[in-house]
Design a protein around this motif. Structure first.
Motif, PDB file in Angstrom:
ATOM      1  N   PRO A  96     -53.298 -11.586  -1.979  1.00 52.79           N
ATOM      2  CA  PRO A  96     -53.333 -12.995  -1.595  1.00 52.79           C
ATOM      3  C   PRO A  96     -53.196 -13.131  -0.075  1.00 52.79           C
ATOM      4  O   PRO A  96     -52.340 -12.490   0.543  1.00 52.79           O
ATOM      5  CB  PRO A  96     -52.117 -13.583  -2.328  1.00 52.79           C
ATOM      6  CG  PRO A  96     -51.915 -12.664  -3.500  1.00 52.79           C
ATOM      7  CD  PRO A  96     -52.246 -11.303  -2.977  1.00 52.79           C
ATOM      8  N   GLN A  97     -54.010 -13.976   0.514  1.00 53.92           N
ATOM      9  CA  GLN A  97     -54.072 -14.119   1.970  1.00 53.92           C
ATOM     10  C   GLN A  97     -53.001 -15.111   2.421  1.00 53.92           C
ATOM     11  O   GLN A  97     -53.269 -16.278   2.712  1.00 53.92           O
ATOM     12  CB  GLN A  97     -55.465 -14.586   2.392  1.00 53.92           C
ATOM     13  CG  GLN A  97     -55.753 -14.435   3.868  1.00 53.92           C
ATOM     14  CD  GLN A  97     -57.201 -14.746   4.182  1.00 53.92           C
ATOM     15  OE1 GLN A  97     -57.813 -15.599   3.539  1.00 53.92           O
ATOM     16  NE2 GLN A  97     -57.763 -14.070   5.161  1.00 53.92           N
ATOM     17  N   THR A  98     -51.773 -14.615   2.523  1.00 45.72           N
ATOM     18  CA  THR A  98     -50.640 -15.482   2.823  1.00 45.72           C
ATOM     19  C   THR A  98     -50.362 -15.627   4.305  1.00 45.72           C
ATOM     20  O   THR A  98     -49.589 -16.489   4.709  1.00 45.72           O
ATOM     21  CB  THR A  98     -49.371 -14.932   2.142  1.00 45.72           C
ATOM     22  OG1 THR A  98     -49.151 -13.574   2.572  1.00 45.72           O
ATOM     23  CG2 THR A  98     -49.516 -14.963   0.627  1.00 45.72           C
ATOM     24  N   GLY A  99     -50.942 -14.758   5.139  1.00 42.48           N
ATOM     25  CA  GLY A  99     -50.685 -14.837   6.574  1.00 42.48           C
ATOM     26  C   GLY A  99     -50.880 -13.492   7.253  1.00 42.48           C
ATOM     27  O   GLY A  99     -51.493 -12.572   6.709  1.00 42.48           O
ATOM     28  N   PHE A 100     -50.324 -13.385   8.444  1.00 38.27           N
ATOM     29  CA  PHE A 100     -50.557 -12.230   9.306  1.00 38.27           C
ATOM     30  C   PHE A 100     -50.180 -10.909   8.642  1.00 38.27           C
ATOM     31  O   PHE A 100     -50.914  -9.917   8.730  1.00 38.27           O
ATOM     32  CB  PHE A 100     -49.770 -12.406  10.607  1.00 38.27           C
ATOM     33  CG  PHE A 100     -49.886 -11.245  11.557  1.00 38.27           C
ATOM     34  CD1 PHE A 100     -51.024 -11.073  12.330  1.00 38.27           C
ATOM     35  CD2 PHE A 100     -48.858 -10.333  11.676  1.00 38.27           C
ATOM     36  CE1 PHE A 100     -51.135 -10.000  13.209  1.00 38.27           C
ATOM     37  CE2 PHE A 100     -48.957  -9.252  12.544  1.00 38.27           C
ATOM     38  CZ  PHE A 100     -50.096  -9.075  13.323  1.00 38.27           C
ATOM     39  N   PHE A 101     -49.042 -10.865   7.981  1.00 37.67           N
ATOM     40  CA  PHE A 101     -48.574  -9.594   7.442  1.00 37.67           C
ATOM     41  C   PHE A 101     -49.313  -9.201   6.170  1.00 37.67           C
ATOM     42  O   PHE A 101     -49.485  -8.009   5.892  1.00 37.67           O
ATOM     43  CB  PHE A 101     -47.054  -9.631   7.250  1.00 37.67           C
ATOM     44  CG  PHE A 101     -46.336  -9.611   8.569  1.00 37.67           C
ATOM     45  CD1 PHE A 101     -46.139  -8.430   9.251  1.00 37.67           C
ATOM     46  CD2 PHE A 101     -45.906 -10.795   9.159  1.00 37.67           C
ATOM     47  CE1 PHE A 101     -45.513  -8.412  10.487  1.00 37.67           C
ATOM     48  CE2 PHE A 101     -45.284 -10.791  10.392  1.00 37.67           C
ATOM     49  CZ  PHE A 101     -45.081  -9.591  11.064  1.00 37.67           C
ATOM     50  N   ALA A 102     -49.789 -10.168   5.422  1.00 40.20           N
ATOM     51  CA  ALA A 102     -50.685  -9.850   4.318  1.00 40.20           C
ATOM     52  C   ALA A 102     -51.991  -9.279   4.856  1.00 40.20           C
ATOM     53  O   ALA A 102     -52.550  -8.312   4.300  1.00 40.20           O
ATOM     54  CB  ALA A 102     -50.955 -11.098   3.477  1.00 40.20           C
ATOM     55  N   ASP A 103     -52.461  -9.848   5.965  1.00 36.88           N
ATOM     56  CA  ASP A 103     -53.681  -9.329   6.580  1.00 36.88           C
ATOM     57  C   ASP A 103     -53.487  -7.899   7.066  1.00 36.88           C
ATOM     58  O   ASP A 103     -54.396  -7.061   6.971  1.00 36.88           O
ATOM     59  CB  ASP A 103     -54.105 -10.227   7.746  1.00 36.88           C
ATOM     60  CG  ASP A 103     -54.603 -11.590   7.288  1.00 36.88           C
ATOM     61  OD1 ASP A 103     -54.908 -11.734   6.089  1.00 36.88           O
ATOM     62  OD2 ASP A 103     -54.679 -12.509   8.125  1.00 36.88           O
ATOM     63  N   ARG A 104     -52.307  -7.601   7.581  1.00 34.03           N
ATOM     64  CA  ARG A 104     -52.039  -6.229   8.044  1.00 34.03           C
ATOM     65  C   ARG A 104     -52.029  -5.254   6.870  1.00 34.03           C
ATOM     66  O   ARG A 104     -52.523  -4.131   6.982  1.00 34.03           O
ATOM     67  CB  ARG A 104     -50.700  -6.169   8.786  1.00 34.03           C
ATOM     68  CG  ARG A 104     -50.742  -6.774  10.165  1.00 34.03           C
ATOM     69  CD  ARG A 104     -49.494  -6.471  10.962  1.00 34.03           C
ATOM     70  NE  ARG A 104     -49.312  -5.031  11.181  1.00 34.03           N
ATOM     71  CZ  ARG A 104     -48.331  -4.518  11.919  1.00 34.03           C
ATOM     72  NH1 ARG A 104     -47.457  -5.315  12.505  1.00 34.03           N
ATOM     73  NH2 ARG A 104     -48.217  -3.216  12.075  1.00 34.03           N
ATOM     74  N   TRP A 105     -51.447  -5.681   5.747  1.00 35.80           N
ATOM     75  CA  TRP A 105     -51.441  -4.825   4.552  1.00 35.80           C
ATOM     76  C   TRP A 105     -52.880  -4.587   4.086  1.00 35.80           C
ATOM     77  O   TRP A 105     -53.237  -3.477   3.692  1.00 35.80           O
ATOM     78  CB  TRP A 105     -50.616  -5.482   3.455  1.00 35.80           C
ATOM     79  CG  TRP A 105     -49.853  -4.522   2.590  1.00 35.80           C
ATOM     80  CD1 TRP A 105     -49.886  -3.151   2.637  1.00 35.80           C
ATOM     81  CD2 TRP A 105     -48.934  -4.854   1.556  1.00 35.80           C
ATOM     82  NE1 TRP A 105     -49.034  -2.614   1.697  1.00 35.80           N
ATOM     83  CE2 TRP A 105     -48.447  -3.633   1.026  1.00 35.80           C
ATOM     84  CE3 TRP A 105     -48.474  -6.043   1.021  1.00 35.80           C
ATOM     85  CZ2 TRP A 105     -47.523  -3.591  -0.028  1.00 35.80           C
ATOM     86  CZ3 TRP A 105     -47.546  -6.007  -0.006  1.00 35.80           C
ATOM     87  CH2 TRP A 105     -47.072  -4.790  -0.528  1.00 35.80           C
TER      88      TRP A 105
END
Length: 223
Positions: free
Chosen positions: A17-26
């Motif tokens: 789920p695209q929840t923000g910056f740290f999800a994008d990093r994962w």
């Protein structure tokens, strides 16, 4: 890196789920290891909808998705996501995907229950609710995650769990252990135990409510 390196093989499909910056990093780390990342859009300033996760998994009729990877508290947005509810949606479908949760900014700040909520892997960090400097990371896994790690084919020389774990217990580290952090962690856990975990959670809620009240006041033109 350790979560992706140990659990998956190149070409494996994961849902993030695209929840923000740290999800994008994962997601970026997963792609770097050759995984096929499916991103679930999440409206800005909203928590993940468990039913949206369920709908996405229900469409995966071939059960190709190997894991759902979710941030409990997205540091970049300050939004808390419904970990137990997403697991319940997965269980309702009977989908076999692993459930990976990042608790780096939520651990010891508000409630999290790995076993009770059916989480297979948890990532934590020293620098948030545990009140320590950055530099120590935690990974907790259950039997399902350990089993998956035995057949995963991603490169993982440094992060490999297998030589570090014997009979379900960690017996060594991947590098030099941060001894000073262990002493600090012992002091932090003593402080948390003395205050009481529920009181710690309540204190964080009070501070969060106070911050939101100030922002609302300023937004309305208050001085």
């Amino acid at each position: 890196d350790a979560s992706v390196a140990n659990l998956f093989s190149p070409g494996d499909k994961v849902l993030i789920p695209q929840t923000g910056f740290f999800a994008d990093r994962w997601a970026g780390t997963s792609r770097a290891y050759g995984l096929d990342v499916e991103v679930l859009p999440v409206p800005e300033r909203r928590a993940v909808d468990p039913e949206a996760v369920a709908k996405h998994l229900a469409a995966d009729t071939k059960r190709a998705i190997k894991a759902v990877m979710l941030i409990q508290n997205e540091t970049a947005t300050g939004i808390r996501h419904p970990i137990a509810e997403v697991r319940a949606a997965m269980n309702r479908l009977g989908h076999p995907a692993l459930y990976l949760v990042d608790t780096i900014s939520s651990l010891a700040s508000y409630d999290f229950r790995m076993d009770e909520w059916g989480v297979d892997l948890v990532i934590g960090g020293s620098q948030k609710g545990l009140m320590l400097p950055p530099g120590m990371a935690f990974t907790a896994i259950n039997a399902r995650a350990w089993e998956a790690a035995q057949s995963a084919r991603n490169p993982r020389r440094y992060w490999d769990w297998r030589p570090m774990v014997e009979n379900g217990k960690q017996v060594q580290f991947c590098g030099t252990p941060p001894i000073a952090h262990f002493f600090g962690l012992e002091a932090s856990l003593d402080m948390i135990e003395e205050e009481g975990l529920e009181n710690v959670f309540a204190r964080h809620r009070r501070l969060a409510d106070a911050t939101r009240a100030c922002v609302r006041h300023w937004a309305q033109g208050g001085g």
